[in-house]
Motif scaffolding. Sequence first.
Motif, mmCIF file in Angstrom:
data_model
loop_
_atom_site.group_PDB
_atom_site.id
_atom_site.type_symbol
_atom_site.label_atom_id
_atom_site.label_comp_id
_atom_site.label_asym_id
_atom_site.label_seq_id
_atom_site.Cartn_x
_atom_site.Cartn_y
_atom_site.Cartn_z
ATOM 1 N N GLU A 15 68.509 57.694 -54.996
ATOM 2 C CA GLU A 15 69.236 56.354 -55.796
ATOM 3 C C GLU A 15 68.752 56.388 -57.376
ATOM 4 O O GLU A 15 69.685 56.154 -58.113
ATOM 5 C CB GLU A 15 68.946 55.142 -55.168
ATOM 6 C CG GLU A 15 67.311 54.732 -55.007
ATOM 7 C CD GLU A 15 66.924 55.330 -53.678
ATOM 8 O OE1 GLU A 15 67.352 56.318 -53.198
ATOM 9 O OE2 GLU A 15 65.739 54.767 -53.342
ATOM 10 N N ILE B 226 70.862 51.397 -54.142
ATOM 11 C CA ILE B 226 71.027 51.652 -55.569
ATOM 12 C C ILE B 226 70.609 50.386 -56.115
ATOM 13 O O ILE B 226 69.891 50.679 -57.490
ATOM 14 C CB ILE B 226 72.723 51.502 -55.576
ATOM 15 C CG1 ILE B 226 73.447 52.820 -54.927
ATOM 16 C CG2 ILE B 226 73.173 51.697 -57.130
ATOM 17 C CD1 ILE B 226 74.733 52.721 -54.728
ATOM 18 N N TYR C 80 75.696 49.835 -61.877
ATOM 19 C CA TYR C 80 76.048 49.336 -60.737
ATOM 20 C C TYR C 80 76.845 48.009 -60.598
ATOM 21 O O TYR C 80 76.296 47.090 -60.995
ATOM 22 C CB TYR C 80 74.793 49.263 -59.758
ATOM 23 C CG TYR C 80 75.242 49.038 -58.556
ATOM 24 C CD1 TYR C 80 76.162 49.705 -57.722
ATOM 25 C CD2 TYR C 80 74.378 47.979 -57.625
ATOM 26 C CE1 TYR C 80 76.604 49.542 -56.348
ATOM 27 C CE2 TYR C 80 75.054 47.855 -56.352
ATOM 28 C CZ TYR C 80 76.079 48.388 -55.682
ATOM 29 O OH TYR C 80 76.454 48.046 -54.444
ATOM 30 N N SER D 234 71.543 58.188 -47.237
ATOM 31 C CA SER D 234 71.194 59.126 -48.137
ATOM 32 C C SER D 234 72.085 60.329 -48.272
ATOM 33 O O SER D 234 72.091 60.971 -49.223
ATOM 34 C CB SER D 234 69.650 59.665 -47.728
ATOM 35 O OG SER D 234 69.748 60.135 -46.423
ATOM 36 N N LEU E 257 74.568 59.216 -50.765
ATOM 37 C CA LEU E 257 73.855 59.260 -52.028
ATOM 38 C C LEU E 257 74.119 60.576 -52.533
ATOM 39 O O LEU E 257 74.070 60.945 -53.769
ATOM 40 C CB LEU E 257 72.704 58.623 -52.241
ATOM 41 C CG LEU E 257 72.659 57.043 -52.100
ATOM 42 C CD1 LEU E 257 71.110 56.467 -51.813
ATOM 43 C CD2 LEU E 257 73.361 56.502 -53.142
#
Lengths: 423, 423
Positions: free
Chosen positions: A268, A297, A307, A407, A410
């Motif tokens: 992140e 995030i 974001y 994960s 991401l």
Amino acid sequence: MKCASICTIGDEILIGQITDTNSGMISRALGEAGIRVTRMLSIGDSRDEIIRNLRNELKNNDIVITTGGLGPTKDDITKAALAELSGSEKSVCSEAQLEIIRSILHDRGLDMLDVNLQQAMVPDSCEVIPNRLGTAPVMAFRFGEDRFGRRASLYALPGVPFEAAGAIRDVIGDIRRHYELSSISHRNVMVYGLAESALSKKIENWESSLPSDMHLAYLPDPLTGIRLRLSIYGGEKNDEEARLDSEITALKEILGDLVYSDDDDSLERTVGRLLKSSGRTLSAAESCTGGEISQLISSVPGASAYYLGSVTSYAVEVKEKVLGVPADTIGRFGVVSREVAEAMAFGVRRLLGSDYSVSTTGLAGPGGDGANPVGTVWVGVAGPNGCDTRKFVFHNDRKRNIERFASSALDFLRRTIENDLNV
Amino acid sequence: MKCASICTIGDEILIGQITDTNSGMISRALGEAGIRVTRMLSIGDSRDEIIRNLRNELKNNDIVITTGGLGPTKDDITKAALAELSGSEKSVCSEAQLEIIRSILHDRGLDMLDVNLQQAMVPDSCEVIPNRLGTAPVMAFRFGEDRFGRRASLYALPGVPFEAAGAIRDVIGDIRRHYELSSISHRNVMVYGLAESALSKKIENWESSLPSDMHLAYLPDPLTGIRLRLSIYGGEKNDEEARLDSEITALKEILGDLVYSDDDDSLERTVGRLLKSSGRTLSAAESCTGGEISQLISSVPGASAYYLGSVTSYAVEVKEKVLGVPADTIGRFGVVSREVAEAMAFGVRRLLGSDYSVSTTGLAGPGGDGANPVGTVWVGVAGPNGCDTRKFVFHNDRKRNIERFASSALDFLRRTIENDLNV
């Protein structure tokens, strides 16, 4: 090389009601300072047990660090044990800590209670390192060779994790003033997308040709992938750094884009850096991950720079009404499908007006949908160049599957952005 | 009462790169079975250290449980140490485990490698308890009084948490077959909304009048509040249960609606039960909590029965455009305000069509907004009877503040629903 033992005191850890995160934090801080941790220990709130165990640790280590047992409700046992261990018969008040306690209580609009006052009282055999973040001070005890057969120090830290984390910096400073520490050098490489055994196979030639004073550790984590940590203990500082650099360069060539960072890092934070440096924004549409991706995030300080937010579309109607996934798509392909992942990614990107978006739809378990195995997730990543999708399948319990889904998403996002930016 | 020691093996825990969650899980399982855990230990991947430490633990405990050190990349050291400790000079293949390994690899479409085959090989001195969830089997070693001065058993479990959790049930079964266990009784009461010191003061009369064979533990956690655990060790089973019940009834009368459950429970499960039993649905609008609330709610298996989803409105524009918070409200009162929390709660309730909604807007830190102290959050809860708001202020780091924001919001939601339902 100096060696240390870390000891947590408290029934709550021993009976398994609290997970001990202090020991790991302290071990990392000691390791970075070139102190080898020989073992970690958890014992209960019993005066005899505390004395017996700490005595043993002090015989076998230069430094012993304890955490816990100093809370207002159980204060007495640990302090009494430390007083007995250090041969103190008198308590004194730490004025420095009392001042901090006053100020903390004042900030929170609370009155000073007797229990608060008690927290500033310490055995007269210790030196106090004030704890700015809480009410219980750090106590440092020094022992000469005559006591346990070696010169040793014991530091008693509070158990509250963020107080312990604040205190450890002062403790390391104190250790440096009292001990000559040997040097230690580390390099980290963060890898995502290979299992430990496959990674070990991929780098086995490189690993087996490492010089004998270098040590490689594999440190897998469902949220960060595998951290490869290469270390040299106790050499010449300049030479070590160059030698580690050259081995790491060779390693990174073998691993290519499986490496997402050569710092001690997270996916992140890596995604955040890529977005920030390129001025792009991000949104997320989550189904089976239920908010985990958004939470990761936004856990990065400063995430608001890139974001925008997310939609958790746990119910099918939210996928349709809020994200605009066509009911027909869901009917034809099912909720857990490439097509729905794509429509979710496009939908949230449009709704929130972001440059990139990431989406997940899958089955974390325990129940399945009859069509896909539990542990299946479709991930979508939409960006300026359209939308890519990928399927992943994991074989864990619900919690762990959600972490691996998040994960993987991401990492897929990270690769897509790197590709777009030609990183 | 039988006593046990838990020992994790592995450099990754000792150097602080992995948090050990296995020890707590194992301790809880042993405690429920009436076995007292005397201490927990973490040691590194060194054959000598493993032998030296385990020998010492076996001298002082009836049962020693190890986890870790059995992964494919470091398999040899722990197995060699256990072979030496138990006087075995020969490895044998566990056919039962080999069959499981074959089936796991087959399910994942992988070929059997040499490292996989090696995992089924164990010292001939142990009994194998097959591990259905992974490749490394559980090994049970029995020692007579002649070896360590007392009859003792050692169980070596895999380190992967969900495999260890699966294995511990079989291990407890095996312990029951080999040892006479004394009884143990616990009651838990989950409390939210008071600090440990204030709670301790509130129940001090009740606590000090407890019979001497009852033990009360305070177990605070930022996500669940404080768990009060009342225990009796080693009495008559029937009598104990009734005595604990009567004390717990008295305790709950003192604490009133601060108690949210009298089971070992979480706020998100309690909220889930309330919603499920009343047939109501929920949505969330998160700002500073960034997805944490949604992630907690959806972590409960079966949450899709009542949870529709959420909007994380990290950016101001998302608050306005998606949740319909008037720009004028934000301009007049600021983002962190009662009015914005209320508009967010109403907005997401309308957008997702839920019966209830919960919202957060605040400052987790490290940076502030100049107007509110870091650690401030406004929470809104909208439902059939309108919207309530509350402000909370915490004094922790970013991560901990986010956790406290989320659990405060869930507790506020829990109280509102209980109130509506007249629970």
